[in-house]
Design a protein around this motif. Structure first.
Motif, short mmCIF file in Angstrom:
data_model
loop_
_atom_site.label_atom_id
_atom_site.label_comp_id
_atom_site.label_asym_id
_atom_site.label_seq_id
_atom_site.Cartn_x
_atom_site.Cartn_y
_atom_site.Cartn_z
N ASP A 35 -13.56 -8.49 71.43
CA ASP A 35 -13.62 -8.41 70.15
C ASP A 35 -12.25 -9.05 69.39
O ASP A 35 -12.09 -9.80 68.66
N PRO A 67 -19.54 -7.48 70.15
CA PRO A 67 -20.15 -7.96 68.84
C PRO A 67 -19.46 -9.07 68.23
O PRO A 67 -20.27 -9.66 67.53
N ARG A 68 -18.35 -9.14 68.32
CA ARG A 68 -17.55 -10.21 67.59
C ARG A 68 -18.03 -11.51 68.39
O ARG A 68 -18.17 -12.52 67.70
N GLU A 78 -21.35 -12.45 67.28
CA GLU A 78 -21.54 -12.88 65.92
C GLU A 78 -21.08 -14.36 65.97
O GLU A 78 -21.84 -15.30 65.28
N ARG A 97 -23.96 -16.48 67.71
CA ARG A 97 -24.88 -16.80 66.59
C ARG A 97 -24.85 -17.75 65.67
O ARG A 97 -25.56 -18.58 64.97
N ARG A 98 -23.54 -17.80 65.12
CA ARG A 98 -23.09 -18.57 63.95
C ARG A 98 -22.80 -20.08 64.74
O ARG A 98 -23.45 -21.15 63.96
#
Length: 219
Positions: A17, A84-85, A88, A91-92
């Protein structure tokens, strides 16, 4: 992911992260400029495609570039990462693909649902005593005939390294360097059959050989 995850998973999650942004920016698709690596990933994709249409899990998917490459090779693939980062950012970067937070040591999947698994430079953070359960989990979620492709930095002996800083960020990250034979023995003990193994010498900035192990779940 369970809030009761083992301590090593919590440490890996926090560390990645912290470095997710610079990692994603500076370590672009590492398969570019590495034709042998790309060939082996392509061979994995062809083997999985030949076994049916079950999905593939890219475990330790990071910013998602390997997941995207597998998708481009025609596989129904999704990414899993403890950070999680990282999820993220993946996904972006790849909004058409699926990524979720999870651990390879305990996959939230029914038995016999995956046609293939890639774990490219991700088992290096799993302690030795957790490898058996991790590879047993691979065996559990694979369909009969499903394949696994592992890639990791190889040594001529087992070593444990600990990093406290990367990209200018404070981290606490353990690396477990292993011989190909040691990992192969663990995979075999989990009921997976060796299909191929390749050991290549370091490229340019790399300092250690890379081991590629391709195994399958018996039919």
């Amino acid at each position: 992911m369970s809030i009761e995850s083992p301590d090593f998973i919590a440490a890996v999650r926090a560390s990645y992260d912290a470095i997710a942004a610079p990692y994603s920016e500076r370590l672009a698709d590492w398969l570019d400029g590495r034709p042998l690596d790309r060939t082996l990933v392509t061979a994995f994709a062809e083997l999985v495609s030949a076994t049916g249409s079950a999905p593939v899990a890219d475990l330790g998917s990071g910013p998602g570039h390997v997941t995207a490459r597998l998708h481009a090779l025609g596989l129904p693939v999704f990414g899993v990462d403890v950070s999680p980062r990282m999820v993220e950012l993946a996904r972006r970067a790849h909004p058409d693909l699926r990524f979720h937070v999870g651990s390879m040591t305990s996959l939230d999947l029914p038995d016999g649902t995956l046609g293939g698994i890639t774990a490219l430079y991700s088992i290096i953070h799993v302690p030795d005593d957790r490898l058996p359960e991790t590879f047993a989990e691979f065996h559990r979620v694979l369909v009969p005939g499903g394949h696994v492709l592992l890639v990791f930095q190889a040594g001529d002996k087992e070593e444990h390294l600990h990093l406290t800083e990367r990209f200018g960020q404070e981290i606490s990250l353990d690396f477990y360097l292993r011989t190909p034979d040691m990992v192969a023995d663990q995979l075999t003990a989990a009921g997976l059959q060796m299909h191929a193994r390749v050991l290549r010498e370091p490229y340019e900035e790399e300092t250690r050989p890379r081991a590629f192990l391709l195994v399958r779940k018996p039919t």
